[in-house]
Design an enzyme around this catalytic site. Sequence first.
Site, short mmCIF file in Angstrom:
data_model
loop_
_atom_site.label_atom_id
_atom_site.label_comp_id
_atom_site.label_asym_id
_atom_site.label_seq_id
_atom_site.Cartn_x
_atom_site.Cartn_y
_atom_site.Cartn_z
CG HIS A 8 -1.96 -1.04 1.25
ND1 HIS A 8 -2.83 -1.27 0.21
CD2 HIS A 8 -2.26 -1.96 2.21
CE1 HIS A 8 -3.62 -2.29 0.53
NE2 HIS A 8 -3.29 -2.73 1.73
CG ASP A 58 -4.86 -9.68 4.19
OD1 ASP A 58 -4.63 -10.28 3.12
OD2 ASP A 58 -4.65 -8.45 4.33
CG ASP A 74 -3.08 -8.41 1.10
OD1 ASP A 74 -4.13 -7.89 1.50
OD2 ASP A 74 -2.03 -8.42 1.77
CG HIS A 81 -6.60 -5.14 2.41
ND1 HIS A 81 -6.07 -6.01 3.35
CD2 HIS A 81 -7.67 -4.55 3.00
CE1 HIS A 81 -6.78 -5.93 4.47
NE2 HIS A 81 -7.76 -5.06 4.28
#
Length: 429
Positions: free
Chosen positions: A137, A261, A172, A174
């Site tokens: 990120h 995750d 992931d 995200h």
Amino acid sequence: MRSKDKIAYFYDGDVGSVYFGPNHPMKPHRLCMTHHLVLSYELHKKMEIYRPHKAYPVELAQFHSADYVEFLHRITPDTLPMFSKELAKYNLGEDCPVFDNLFEFCQIYAGGTIDAARRLNNQLCDIAINWAGGLHHAKKCEASGFCYINDLVLGILELLKHHARVLYIDIDVHHGDGVEEAFYFTDRVMTVSFHKYGDMFFPGTGDAKEIGEKEGKYYAINVPFKDGIDDPSFTRLFKTIISKVVETYQPGAIVLQCGADSLAGDRLGCFNLSIDGHAECVKFVKRFNLPLLVTGGGGYTKENVARCWAVETGVLLDTVLPNEIPDNDYIKYFAPDYSLKIPSGHIENLNSKSYLSTIKMQVLENLRSIQHAPSVQLQEVPPDFYIPDFDEDEQNPDERIDLHTQDKHIQRDDEYYEGDNDNDHMDIS
């Protein structure tokens, strides 16, 4: 099919000892737990283990702005009150707190990914693993989503010195927004992210309509899932899309971000993936036999993160791990059943067959807009990054000198000697 893959694995116990704070979901301690599972299953005997060099500020500034790197270097918990304006500017705060040894933490995990890329570039290994990396990120001038330095972008920039095209794949939960953004305008990197999208889920980007711009148009691929995606749906779509991507784009190297995750039961996730389903993606990417850089990423139920990355280390070594976890320093975390299996997820799968089919058709349609292998002319390859005037002992980060003997243990299958300094005889935390 090449003969047995040579695997390089990067680890420094210092990354596992940093602390984001009492209520923060990011627990770097999961990296120590992963490493001890790797040791207890004796996977280290089949790999070359390296302590990464600490990336220099000037290396971090190959992507990040020099002022942001300098700020990360300077800031400490004690000096926070003096920098309220800068903290806001660089997005440090609740999600991305300032903690003791923050900059060194960034240097180690970024150094691992940079070193991994360099070993691949120099054909010293076929696969390189840095579970401490994958902080996807972070942006050029600011921290985001628990990420400060974007090691993935730095690793890809390194790979681009030797490869005309690099493929980035992200599993992931995200969206891999920082990596996508960094390469949004170029065809030298194709980014493919499989993630949860909608309901204000962080970071809020990753719609299938985001496809890249200018020279990069059609070179960003997003596969947005709703809550509850399961193994069969996820892996089927993953294999369909990735096989078409590799056939069309013909990358010279692949970077695979394995954020855990996306597993069932994650503290911040909302998918139903088992470790086997997650690992099936790793297995599939490995089969392309391209230089492969594998990193960690998110993952907030730490015992499951450790299980997942240990299993995936096994996958990369073509080694199936027994379900019963061997005794190790962190065995108590795997109670009560001390097994690699995790409970299956019970979140309702909101991804209908027609929704998944629409996403698939959209992605494949965009891929048809690309010519086979863009005609990138590879310029003369620049030398590996060189920083003058530094300590002779540190000159070659891959040099295995006495100082780092305790972090290294290599045993190929044809070696039978176990020396006094074997990692499995030592407490590495």
